[in-house]
Design a protein around this motif. Structure first.
Motif, PDB file in Angstrom:
ATOM      1  N   CYS A  78       0.823  -1.210   0.000  1.00  0.00           N
ATOM      2  CA  CYS A  78       0.000   0.000   0.000  1.00  0.00           C
ATOM      3  C   CYS A  78       0.858   1.261   0.000  1.00  0.00           C
ATOM      4  O   CYS A  78       2.007   1.250   0.457  1.00  0.00           O
ATOM      5  N   GLU A  79       0.282   2.335  -0.496  1.00  0.00           N
ATOM      6  CA  GLU A  79       0.901   3.658  -0.404  1.00  0.00           C
ATOM      7  C   GLU A  79       0.010   4.544   0.449  1.00  0.00           C
ATOM      8  O   GLU A  79      -1.175   4.722   0.152  1.00  0.00           O
ATOM      9  N   ILE A  80       0.584   5.094   1.517  1.00  0.00           N
ATOM     10  CA  ILE A  80      -0.141   5.992   2.409  1.00  0.00           C
ATOM     11  C   ILE A  80       0.705   7.252   2.534  1.00  0.00           C
ATOM     12  O   ILE A  80       1.820   7.213   3.057  1.00  0.00           O
ATOM     13  N   ALA A  81       0.199   8.363   2.020  1.00  0.00           N
ATOM     14  CA  ALA A  81       1.053   9.544   1.886  1.00  0.00           C
ATOM     15  C   ALA A  81       0.323  10.815   2.283  1.00  0.00           C
ATOM     16  O   ALA A  81      -0.864  10.994   1.996  1.00  0.00           O
ATOM     17  N   CYS A 126       5.033  -1.638   2.036  1.00  0.00           N
ATOM     18  CA  CYS A 126       4.245  -0.412   1.898  1.00  0.00           C
ATOM     19  C   CYS A 126       5.144   0.802   1.742  1.00  0.00           C
ATOM     20  O   CYS A 126       6.324   0.772   2.104  1.00  0.00           O
ATOM     21  N   ARG A 127       4.578   1.866   1.233  1.00  0.00           N
ATOM     22  CA  ARG A 127       5.281   3.139   1.102  1.00  0.00           C
ATOM     23  C   ARG A 127       4.546   4.167   1.949  1.00  0.00           C
ATOM     24  O   ARG A 127       3.364   4.439   1.734  1.00  0.00           O
ATOM     25  N   LEU A 128       5.247   4.740   2.902  1.00  0.00           N
ATOM     26  CA  LEU A 128       4.683   5.716   3.827  1.00  0.00           C
ATOM     27  C   LEU A 128       5.472   7.004   3.657  1.00  0.00           C
ATOM     28  O   LEU A 128       6.646   7.073   4.013  1.00  0.00           O
ATOM     29  N   TYR A 134       3.562  11.196  12.430  1.00  0.00           N
ATOM     30  CA  TYR A 134       4.293   9.944  12.331  1.00  0.00           C
ATOM     31  C   TYR A 134       3.806   9.140  11.127  1.00  0.00           C
ATOM     32  O   TYR A 134       2.619   9.127  10.806  1.00  0.00           O
ATOM     33  N   GLY A 135       4.745   8.430  10.501  1.00  0.00           N
ATOM     34  CA  GLY A 135       4.341   7.501   9.457  1.00  0.00           C
ATOM     35  C   GLY A 135       3.542   6.347  10.032  1.00  0.00           C
ATOM     36  O   GLY A 135       2.496   5.974   9.521  1.00  0.00           O
TER      37      GLY A 135
END
Length: 680
Positions: A460-463, A483-485, A491-492
């Protein structure tokens, strides 16, 4: 040939040539009609007919790629052309993801061309149509069996034992009923209900707005699918050739040079659907609540290609009761004042769905609810996906959650003690009194039942969310892999409250900036409520805590945290912070004071991570401002224009440099020991 000579239009000449069996000449004639004078606007209906007829000629010549391209272009103009759907189905391999929706639409639309909804067989079904349907149905059934073996038994439009939840996500393709008489088409909600009562299990909805009766129909108790008329991906126009031939390397409007499997490879009309082809399900304006509501009364239901609009007083879609089951594929909820999807005690599955600009959560799961989502896109909502208050299971795979005002993902279990009870008084992620009541009810339900929440995030990507990328709390069990944070504030990932968390092979990008999150004022109120000792601890944390960090482990009691094999961009000292074990934040005296108050944490396992300084990461605040500015600049455009402008402004330049300098997700996964790598 005399008839051909008498024809005065390219289409008429092409038709005469087709009847005469001169298919190459028919292609040339139809192509002539697709090149209008520069000074005139083409007649869309005429263009659609020319494309559909040329597709028939291409099929006779064996040029299935060109035929499929013409059918796709025709359906962009006339989504309900059953001939174009049928010819597209003939042009594709039976196993192609677009074949089943195309043949289903062809039979359903042809049998109810007068606007009816009866699933009874139609005299307009030719032997060729039925043969094509049978071949595609066999292929879709074989694929369904394969998926069932891989996923624990759940396939689209088929029931499964409630005690056997799927273990792994696989892409769901349309499973056609064995009997084509179970197909139907509808133009209004009454026709939908009528078709289901008569035994239809797959109903094609023509473009338009449908006012629902809120609670989904029960039909005859058989699992069923409601699908918007499919509009496959449009082909890429190519230059007009010097002359048409039976096997052109490039063709005019609607042609493509791609192979039989290249155009729309995700099924269910995955491309952008023309506004004229949209199907909208909306709640009744006065007494309605949800646009759709799945309860234990209904069999498993699948909706494909719908826009959902509730009353504004409740979630756009709702799943309730332990036995309820709903699947949404390529559905959208946009610009809505409430929750997008509420899952209370049932199961929901999402694939390729979009939730944008919602005043509350995109998806809310509680009180025994379960959610699986793949390729979900959430942007600019108050909160992304929240699972709390007794939610049982959350699975997110390959999802994008961007620019939420609060958490991208909230995973909160039901564990509590005296210290957590006091901490809960500070921060409540709700937006109204009614939502506050519902949240409190869910928390009490969860504590009474002691439900364990298992959360899995893969790829997942959460940005650029402004109150944590991922918040894992209250005894939840969290696994985040691959995942990509990026740029989440403050905080990530935030882990606390007795949570078991495993964070592996993730890219975590930290903006080297002071936090602008509103969460801090709530923390100050929480610490003040806990008394002088906690206030002193809060003061001792100092400026360092107020900077954005990658993974923050708070007061986590006996929760086990594993942070293994990740790549962190930004200052190394802000990559991983353990509040109760970081001497920069908590002195020995303060640590002892906290322990006496019941606030302590088991040290995290931190191994095989890499740290990459000097990578610029934009803050969530800056990205939100850029997106807002771009959206305002595009206010005169369509909704999609605004979406595209905001998305482009928010992401341009934000990820290119970090992506180039950080190890890829695949590289990170290869570093992991075998026992840590998950499937899927």
């Amino acid at each position: 040939m005399a008839t051909t000579a008498m024809a005065t239009t390219p289409r008429a000449r092409g038709n005469a040539l087709f009847v005469a069996g001169d298919y190459a000449a028919a292609v040339a004639s139809y192509s002539e009609g697709l090149v209008p004078p520069v000074s005139t606007d083409p007649d869309k209906d005429e263009v659609a007919l020319l494309l559909c007829n040329r597709a028939a000629a291409y099929l006779e010549l064996g040029n299935k790629a060109a035929a499929a391209a013409d059918c796709r272009a025709c359906l962009q103009l006339q989504p309900c052309s059953f001939k174009a759907h049928f010819r597209l189905a003939r042009a594709l391999l039976p196993s192609h993801p677009d074949a089943a929706p195309a043949i289903a639409a062809a039979l359903a639309l042809s049998s109810s061309s007068n606007g009816g909804s009866s699933p009874a067989s139609s005299p307009s079904w030719t032997p060729a149509m039925l043969e094509t349907y049978a071949a595609i149905q066999r292929a879709s059934s074989a694929a369904a069996i394969t998926r069932g073996n891989n996923t624990g038994g759940m396939t689209t439009n088929a029931s499964r034992p409630q005690s056997q939840p799927p273990q792994h996500w696989q892409h769901q393709e349309l499973c056609l009923p064995e009997d084509p008489n179970r197909l139907a088409a509808a133009s209004n909600w009454s026709q939908v209900e009528s078709a289901l009562r008569q035994g239809a299990t797959l109903v094609i909805l023509r473009p338009g707005s449908y006012t629902t009766s809120t609670i989904l129909p029960t039909g005859r108790g058989l699992p069923y699918t409601l699908m918007a008329v499919p509009v496959p991906a449009p082909p890429t126009p190519t230059p007009v050739p010097e002359s048409a031939s039976s096997t052109p390397t490039s063709t005019t409007i609607g042609s493509t040079t791609s192979s039989n499997h290249s155009a729309s490879n995700t099924g269910f009309g995955a491309a952008v659907v023309p506004e004229a082809a949209l199907v909208e399900l909306k709640s009744t304006p006065v007494f309605g609540t949800h646009a759709i509501w799945a309860t234990a009364r209904q069999p498993p239901v699948t909706l494909i290609g719908m826009r959902l609009v509730g009353s504004g007083r409740a979630a756009a879609a709702c799943v309730s009761d332990p036995e309820a089951e709903l699947q949404l594929v390529h559905c959208r909820v946009e610009d809505y004042s409430e929750v997008g999807l509420l899952v209370v005690g049932g199961r929901a599955r999402l694939e390729h769905c979009t939730f944008a600009r919602l005043a509350c959560q995109a998806v809310e799961v509680r009180e025994g609810g379960e959610l699986e989502a793949a390729w979900l896109h959430v942007s600019e909502c108050r909160q992304g996906v929240s699972a709390y208050g007794g939610a049982r299971r959350l699975v997110l795979k390959h999802c994008r959650i961007l620019r939420c005002a609060r958490e991208g993902v909230l995973a909160a279990g039901t564990y509590s003690n005296a210290a957590t009870e006091i901490q809960e008084t500070g921060y409540r992620p709700v937006s109204s009194k009614s939502q506050a009541r519902a949240t409190e009810t869910a928390r009490e339900w969860g504590k009474a039942h002691g439900t364990q929440l298992d959360a899995l995030l893969v790829g997942c990507e959460i940005a650029h969310c402004r109150v944590f990328g991922i918040s894992a709390d209250s005894g939840a069990s969290l696994v985040a892999q691959g995942c990509r944070l990026e740029g989440n504030d403050p905080y990530g990932v935030f882990v606390k409250g007795g949570t078991d968390a495993t964070i592996v092979a993730c890219q975590v990008l930290v903006a080297d900036a002071v936090s602008q999150s509103e969460w801090w004022k709530h923390m100050a109120a929480s610490h003040a409520a806990m008394g002088p000792g906690a206030a002193a601890l809060s003061a001792g944390l100092g400026l360092q805590k107020q900077r954005q960090t990658g993974v923050q482990v708070g007061v986590n009691f006996g929760g086990c945290v594993n942070i293994v094999g990740n790549a962190f961009a930004g200052p190394q000292q802000l990559a991983i912070v353990e509040e109760m074990h970081d001497s920069r934040m908590v002195s020995a005296r303060e640590k002892e004071m906290s322990r006496r108050m019941g606030m302590w944490s088991k040290p995290a396992v931190v191994e095989k991570n890499s740290f990459h300084a000097g990578i610029a990461v934009r803050t969530a605040t800056a990205v939100a401002a850029a997106a807002d500015k771009a959206a305002k600049a595009a206010t005169k455009g369509t909704t999609r224009d605004r979406d595209g402008a905001a998305s482009t402004a928010a992401t341009s330049g934000a990820s290119s440099q970090p992506s180039a300098l950080l190890p890829s997700i695949d590289t990170l996964l290869q570093r992991l020991p075998a026992w840590l790598a998950l499937e899927g």
